[in-house]
Write a protein that holds these residues in place. Structure first.
Motif, PDB file in Angstrom:
ATOM      1  N   GLY A  33       0.829  -1.198   0.000  1.00 56.28           N
ATOM      2  CA  GLY A  33       0.000   0.000   0.000  1.00 56.28           C
ATOM      3  C   GLY A  33       0.858   1.239   0.000  1.00 56.28           C
ATOM      4  O   GLY A  33       2.093   1.160   0.138  1.00 56.28           O
ATOM      5  N   SER A  59     -16.960  -4.506  -4.427  1.00 53.61           N
ATOM      6  CA  SER A  59     -15.677  -4.093  -3.865  1.00 53.61           C
ATOM      7  C   SER A  59     -15.913  -3.732  -2.402  1.00 53.61           C
ATOM      8  O   SER A  59     -16.607  -2.761  -2.105  1.00 53.61           O
ATOM      9  CB  SER A  59     -15.115  -2.890  -4.626  1.00 53.61           C
ATOM     10  OG  SER A  59     -14.802  -3.236  -5.942  1.00 53.61           O
ATOM     11  N   LEU A  78      -8.175  -3.994   0.383  1.00 53.52           N
ATOM     12  CA  LEU A  78      -8.973  -4.404  -0.766  1.00 53.52           C
ATOM     13  C   LEU A  78      -8.197  -5.476  -1.519  1.00 53.52           C
ATOM     14  O   LEU A  78      -6.964  -5.464  -1.507  1.00 53.52           O
ATOM     15  CB  LEU A  78      -9.237  -3.227  -1.710  1.00 53.52           C
ATOM     16  CG  LEU A  78     -10.148  -2.113  -1.212  1.00 53.52           C
ATOM     17  CD1 LEU A  78     -10.095  -0.939  -2.183  1.00 53.52           C
ATOM     18  CD2 LEU A  78     -11.581  -2.605  -1.063  1.00 53.52           C
ATOM     19  N   ARG A  80      -6.760  -6.474  -4.748  1.00 54.38           N
ATOM     20  CA  ARG A  80      -6.425  -5.741  -5.961  1.00 54.38           C
ATOM     21  C   ARG A  80      -6.325  -6.660  -7.183  1.00 54.38           C
ATOM     22  O   ARG A  80      -6.714  -6.308  -8.280  1.00 54.38           O
ATOM     23  CB  ARG A  80      -5.097  -4.998  -5.781  1.00 54.38           C
ATOM     24  CG  ARG A  80      -5.223  -3.592  -5.275  1.00 54.38           C
ATOM     25  CD  ARG A  80      -5.964  -2.726  -6.277  1.00 54.38           C
ATOM     26  NE  ARG A  80      -5.924  -1.323  -5.892  1.00 54.38           N
ATOM     27  CZ  ARG A  80      -6.971  -0.553  -5.785  1.00 54.38           C
ATOM     28  NH1 ARG A  80      -8.161  -1.046  -6.017  1.00 54.38           N
ATOM     29  NH2 ARG A  80      -6.857   0.717  -5.460  1.00 54.38           N
ATOM     30  N   GLU A  81      -5.797  -7.860  -6.983  1.00 48.62           N
ATOM     31  CA  GLU A  81      -5.631  -8.772  -8.119  1.00 48.62           C
ATOM     32  C   GLU A  81      -5.593 -10.206  -7.633  1.00 48.62           C
ATOM     33  O   GLU A  81      -5.023 -10.497  -6.573  1.00 48.62           O
ATOM     34  CB  GLU A  81      -4.345  -8.453  -8.893  1.00 48.62           C
ATOM     35  CG  GLU A  81      -4.134  -9.327 -10.119  1.00 48.62           C
ATOM     36  CD  GLU A  81      -2.857  -8.997 -10.872  1.00 48.62           C
ATOM     37  OE1 GLU A  81      -2.629  -9.593 -11.937  1.00 48.62           O
ATOM     38  OE2 GLU A  81      -2.068  -8.159 -10.383  1.00 48.62           O
ATOM     39  N   ASP A  95      -3.163 -10.343  -4.458  1.00 48.34           N
ATOM     40  CA  ASP A  95      -2.596  -9.078  -3.979  1.00 48.34           C
ATOM     41  C   ASP A  95      -3.598  -8.384  -3.064  1.00 48.34           C
ATOM     42  O   ASP A  95      -4.760  -8.173  -3.459  1.00 48.34           O
ATOM     43  CB  ASP A  95      -2.283  -8.138  -5.147  1.00 48.34           C
ATOM     44  CG  ASP A  95      -1.104  -8.613  -5.985  1.00 48.34           C
ATOM     45  OD1 ASP A  95      -0.556  -9.693  -5.673  1.00 48.34           O
ATOM     46  OD2 ASP A  95      -0.748  -7.917  -6.942  1.00 48.34           O
ATOM     47  N   TYR A  97      -4.283  -4.831  -0.987  1.00 49.79           N
ATOM     48  CA  TYR A  97      -3.881  -3.425  -0.988  1.00 49.79           C
ATOM     49  C   TYR A  97      -4.395  -2.771   0.284  1.00 49.79           C
ATOM     50  O   TYR A  97      -5.614  -2.682   0.500  1.00 49.79           O
ATOM     51  CB  TYR A  97      -4.452  -2.736  -2.218  1.00 49.79           C
ATOM     52  CG  TYR A  97      -4.166  -1.264  -2.326  1.00 49.79           C
ATOM     53  CD1 TYR A  97      -2.950  -0.812  -2.819  1.00 49.79           C
ATOM     54  CD2 TYR A  97      -5.113  -0.325  -1.951  1.00 49.79           C
ATOM     55  CE1 TYR A  97      -2.681   0.546  -2.928  1.00 49.79           C
ATOM     56  CE2 TYR A  97      -4.864   1.033  -2.059  1.00 49.79           C
ATOM     57  CZ  TYR A  97      -3.645   1.458  -2.554  1.00 49.79           C
ATOM     58  OH  TYR A  97      -3.393   2.812  -2.654  1.00 49.79           O
ATOM     59  N   VAL A  99      -5.471   0.157   2.403  1.00 48.65           N
ATOM     60  CA  VAL A  99      -5.965   1.470   2.003  1.00 48.65           C
ATOM     61  C   VAL A  99      -5.869   2.459   3.165  1.00 48.65           C
ATOM     62  O   VAL A  99      -6.196   2.131   4.304  1.00 48.65           O
ATOM     63  CB  VAL A  99      -7.425   1.389   1.520  1.00 48.65           C
ATOM     64  CG1 VAL A  99      -7.533   0.535   0.287  1.00 48.65           C
ATOM     65  CG2 VAL A  99      -8.332   0.834   2.608  1.00 48.65           C
ATOM     66  N   ILE A 105     -10.465   6.507  -2.781  1.00 45.29           N
ATOM     67  CA  ILE A 105      -9.930   5.507  -3.699  1.00 45.29           C
ATOM     68  C   ILE A 105     -10.955   5.270  -4.803  1.00 45.29           C
ATOM     69  O   ILE A 105     -12.121   5.675  -4.682  1.00 45.29           O
ATOM     70  CB  ILE A 105      -9.621   4.178  -2.981  1.00 45.29           C
ATOM     71  CG1 ILE A 105     -10.883   3.624  -2.305  1.00 45.29           C
ATOM     72  CG2 ILE A 105      -8.491   4.338  -1.987  1.00 45.29           C
ATOM     73  CD1 ILE A 105     -10.698   2.255  -1.712  1.00 45.29           C
ATOM     74  N   VAL A 107     -12.917   2.389  -6.950  1.00 53.27           N
ATOM     75  CA  VAL A 107     -13.272   0.972  -6.941  1.00 53.27           C
ATOM     76  C   VAL A 107     -14.409   0.738  -7.928  1.00 53.27           C
ATOM     77  O   VAL A 107     -15.164   1.651  -8.270  1.00 53.27           O
ATOM     78  CB  VAL A 107     -13.711   0.496  -5.534  1.00 53.27           C
ATOM     79  CG1 VAL A 107     -12.571   0.541  -4.555  1.00 53.27           C
ATOM     80  CG2 VAL A 107     -14.884   1.328  -5.025  1.00 53.27           C
ATOM     81  N   SER A 134     -17.152   2.721 -12.036  1.00 55.43           N
ATOM     82  CA  SER A 134     -16.040   3.111 -11.168  1.00 55.43           C
ATOM     83  C   SER A 134     -16.467   4.285 -10.280  1.00 55.43           C
ATOM     84  O   SER A 134     -16.939   5.311 -10.778  1.00 55.43           O
ATOM     85  CB  SER A 134     -14.821   3.506 -12.008  1.00 55.43           C
ATOM     86  OG  SER A 134     -14.356   2.401 -12.748  1.00 55.43           O
TER      87      SER A 134
END
Length: 205
Positions: A33, A59, A78, A80-81, A95, A97, A99, A105, A107, A134
């Protein structure tokens, strides 16, 4: 509902170590992060799979408990991947993340359609062009979904991002002119209309 997951720190890195973890039904992971130095982790594959089912397409902030064998800390993260094997349907890597809770952010939030369009009642077909939008907001303010009332949507009309911007309290960062939902004519109706116009046109015109 709180979404929680426990991860353990790991020192061994590289492809060999990752394969060894997967044989133990564990998934290699990393936590990072803007204010967090990368930390190598592992999580239980079955628990990760269950967590993803609980979250669906939304999310959501995740309470990640990091256990180093002596102490544990809870981080707000969160996902991320997620890397998945192309045909074995096995998790390869994830991954997380971390925050900062005081910084906005971006999402992706799922779209939920509300109501039955008048165009569908006439025989048209509803198309959900974008399943997510988004959103930029503080982590604790992430909406679970974006509900869109389509009751007045007729055949040949669309709802765009800028139409939705006027109805929500959070910021949408997608292209304002992008179509999100539309209703199209029944299949074959357009070709029938064209054929009818050709028949009505005077010869040689």
């Amino acid at each position: 509902m709180d979404i929680e997951l426990t991860a353990k720190t790991r020192n061994n890195k590289g492809k060999g170590a990752a394969r060894s973890l997967r044989r133990q039904e564990l998934v290699p992971a990393v936590l990072y992060g803007p204010k967090t130095a990368p930390v190598s982790l592992s999580v239980t594959a079955l628990r990760l799979e269950k967590l993803l089912r609980e979250m669906g397409e939304e999310s959501k902030l995740l309470r990640l408990t990091v256990d180093d064998g002596q102490n544990s800390q809870t981080r707000q993260v969160l996902i991320r991947e997620i890397q998945v094997h192309p045909y074995r349907k096995r998790f390869l890597h994830v991954d997380f993340y971390e925050v900062p809770l005081d910084h906005p952010i971006v999402v992706d939030v799922p779209v939920e359609v509300m109501g039955e369009p008048v165009g569908v009642k006439k025989g048209g077909t509803l198309n959900l062009i974008q399943r997510t939008l988004s959103v930029r907001c503080l982590p604790r303010d992430i909406p679970e979904k974006i509900q869109i009332d389509v009751s007045d949507l007729d055949i040949g009309f669309s709802i765009h991002v800028d139409d939705i911007m006027k109805q929500v309290s959070f910021e949408l960062v997608d292209e304002p002119t992008a179509a999100v939902i539309n209703v199209v004519a029944p299949e074959g109706a357009e070709s029938e209309a064209v054929a009818s116009e050709e028949e009505e046109s005077p010869a040689g015109s």
